[in-house]
Design an enzyme around this catalytic site. Structure first.
Site, short mmCIF file in Angstrom:
data_model
loop_
_atom_site.label_atom_id
_atom_site.label_comp_id
_atom_site.label_asym_id
_atom_site.label_seq_id
_atom_site.Cartn_x
_atom_site.Cartn_y
_atom_site.Cartn_z
N TYR A 137 0.85 -1.19 0.00
CA TYR A 137 0.00 0.00 0.00
C TYR A 137 0.89 1.24 0.00
O TYR A 137 1.81 1.35 0.81
CB TYR A 137 -0.90 0.01 1.24
N ASP A 234 9.16 2.82 -0.11
CA ASP A 234 8.13 3.41 0.74
C ASP A 234 8.40 2.93 2.16
O ASP A 234 8.04 1.81 2.54
CB ASP A 234 6.75 2.97 0.26
N LYS A 262 4.43 9.27 9.46
CA LYS A 262 4.11 9.72 10.82
C LYS A 262 5.07 9.21 11.88
O LYS A 262 5.22 9.84 12.93
CB LYS A 262 2.70 9.25 11.14
#
Length: 450
Positions: A137, A234, A262
């Site tokens: 994802y 990623d 985050k």
């Protein structure tokens, strides 16, 4: 009328992100968080192993991060011009820590970071195609919003996570099997001259944990280098949680671009894109750069302060040593538990991340291996865990996390509660497989964590 009922009147579905509404827990309203725990509006206490999909590595409301954020709030507001000292300090540390990062730009989310990574890759190469992998994802944007948690009949063909994506956008993304180095070499042999970028979670944590083989990661690096394509790691999940240098520092494979999220600020809303200087200099933040880059909240003083405090604590305190030790205790304890219960299970993870797949071994290497997972048992025992005050997200294939705020007593309680929850779920009987469409994505379903 309860708060949850009021929410459903004015917020579609009662939540502001697609995987926050949990069947069986639709009345859950979070009232407070601290350390390894959260409390709901009814005063119930939960030990939290979901942890917002993992960003608060230090634990909820870490006092040092909170103090740094409060200090910045009393001194700085959003001006939307120039740069602050905090942005410079954070960029300097990211370029020091992460092997691939010569220069870096801040965003507000990981999805924005991956979006800009693919945009600049296309700007640099003049090419059209992007390669991603089933089970990975990379955010909500159209180029990569497909083939994450797919039903069995959707594997091997386009499986968009949302309606409303243009077919021509989907057609520009090629989806391969994770850890299949032969497929990587074949797709470059066939399409290499038109591949702008390969984007990959070096560890696909959005389906639990699939550990990469060295041969696979080397094939990505070699083929991208040979074809002049951009390799994007990623590391929104793996960055900082697994190592300050990201998984690239562990694997020894250096991408061209890296995206972060985050976790670099213990859960504050921030992301980052960094990489080779020649690629980063193509952004319009440098006058004349052809790849447009903007965002009102990019480099906002509060998440920047949270990031600086997080990095400082990760560098100065034994955070990774602590969470890695607890992670090994959890995985070892769970494996022993399932052997004692005679339940077929593969307990895996990395460092502070753990997940149990209810299926025979060996350890899975690609998404299609995970189709053997007993979905009903996976989701069912986690629903029972919530009733015991232990929270692991009751959605299929979702991983769990430890933080610096967890301790050995938490691990003991987790193992005890898991035995009770699994035993109760097994005693309920019934079919041991839920329909994949209810828990495994498909059109209109949000399946990731950026």
């Amino acid at each position: 009328m309860t708060l949850a009922e009021r929410a459903r009147r004015v917020i579609p579905g009662g939540v502001n992100s697609g995987q926050r509404s949990i069947p069986g827990l639709t009345d859950l309203v979070i009232a407070r968080t601290a350390g390894s725990r959260f409390w709901d509006s009814d005063g119930r206490e939960f030990t939290d192993y979901h942890a917002a999909f993992g960003p608060p590595l230090l634990g909820h409301n870490d006092p040092d991060v909170a103090a740094a954020t409060a200090e910045a709030a009393g001194r700085l507001g959003l001006t939307g011009v120039a740069v602050t000292e905090g942005e410079v300090l954070l960029a300097e540390q990211l370029t020091e820590l992460i092997p691939s990062v010569d220069k870096v730009l801040l965003t507000s989310t990981g999805s924005e970071a991956t979006f800009h990574a693919l945009r600049v890759a296309r700007a640099a190469t003049g090419r059209r195609l992007v390669v991603k992998f089933q089970g990975c994802y990379h955010g909500w944007h159209d180029s990569v919003s497909l083939n994450v948690i797919s039903a069995p009949d959707r594997i091997g063909r386009q499986d968009p996570t949302s309606a409303g994506i243009l077919p021509e956008v989907l057609d520009a993304t090629l989806v391969l099997r994770f850890n299949d180095h032969a497929a990587v070499r074949q797709v470059f042999a066939e399409h290499g001259a038109d591949i702008a970028a390969v984007i990959v979670e070096p560890v696909p944590h959005n389906v639990g944990t699939l550990l990469p083989t060295g041969e696979f990661l080397r094939a990505l690096r070699e083929e991208c280098t040979a074809a002049g394509s951009v390799l994007v790691f990623d590391e929104v999940i793996t960055g900082f949680r697994h190592a300050l240098g990201g998984y690239q520092a562990i694997s020894g494979i250096t991408p061209d671009l890296t995206t972060l999220g985050k976790a670099i600020a213990n859960g504050a809303p921030i992301g980052a894109l960094g990489g080779r200087a020649d690629l980063m200099d193509l952004f319009s933040t440098r006058p004349g750069g052809p790849a447009f880059f903007a965002g009102t909240y990019n480099g906002h003083p509060l998440p920047v302060a949270a990031a600086l405090a997080t990095v400082r604590k990760l560098r100065e305190e034994p955070v990774h040593e602590h969470v890695f030790r607890l992670g090994e205790r959890v995985r070892t304890g769970l494996a022993a538990l399932y052997r004692r219960l005679d339940v077929p299970a593969v307990v895996t993870g990395y460092g502070s991340v753990f997940v149990t797949y209810f299926m025979p071994g060996p350890e899975p290497r690609s998404y299609d291996d995970l189709l053997a997972n007993d979905t009903a048992l996976f989701v069912g025992y986690r629903r029972h865990l919530a009733g015991l005050g232990v929270f692991e997200l009751p959605l299929n294939l979702k991983r769990s996390h430890l933080s610096y705020a967890h301790n050995d007593a938490d691990v003991d309680r987790l193992l005890e509660a898991t035995e009770v929850a699994v035993t109760r779920t097994l005693a309920e009987g019934g079919p041991r497989d839920l329909a994949h469409t209810s828990t495994m994505g498909g059109a209109g379903t949000t399946t990731g964590t950026h």
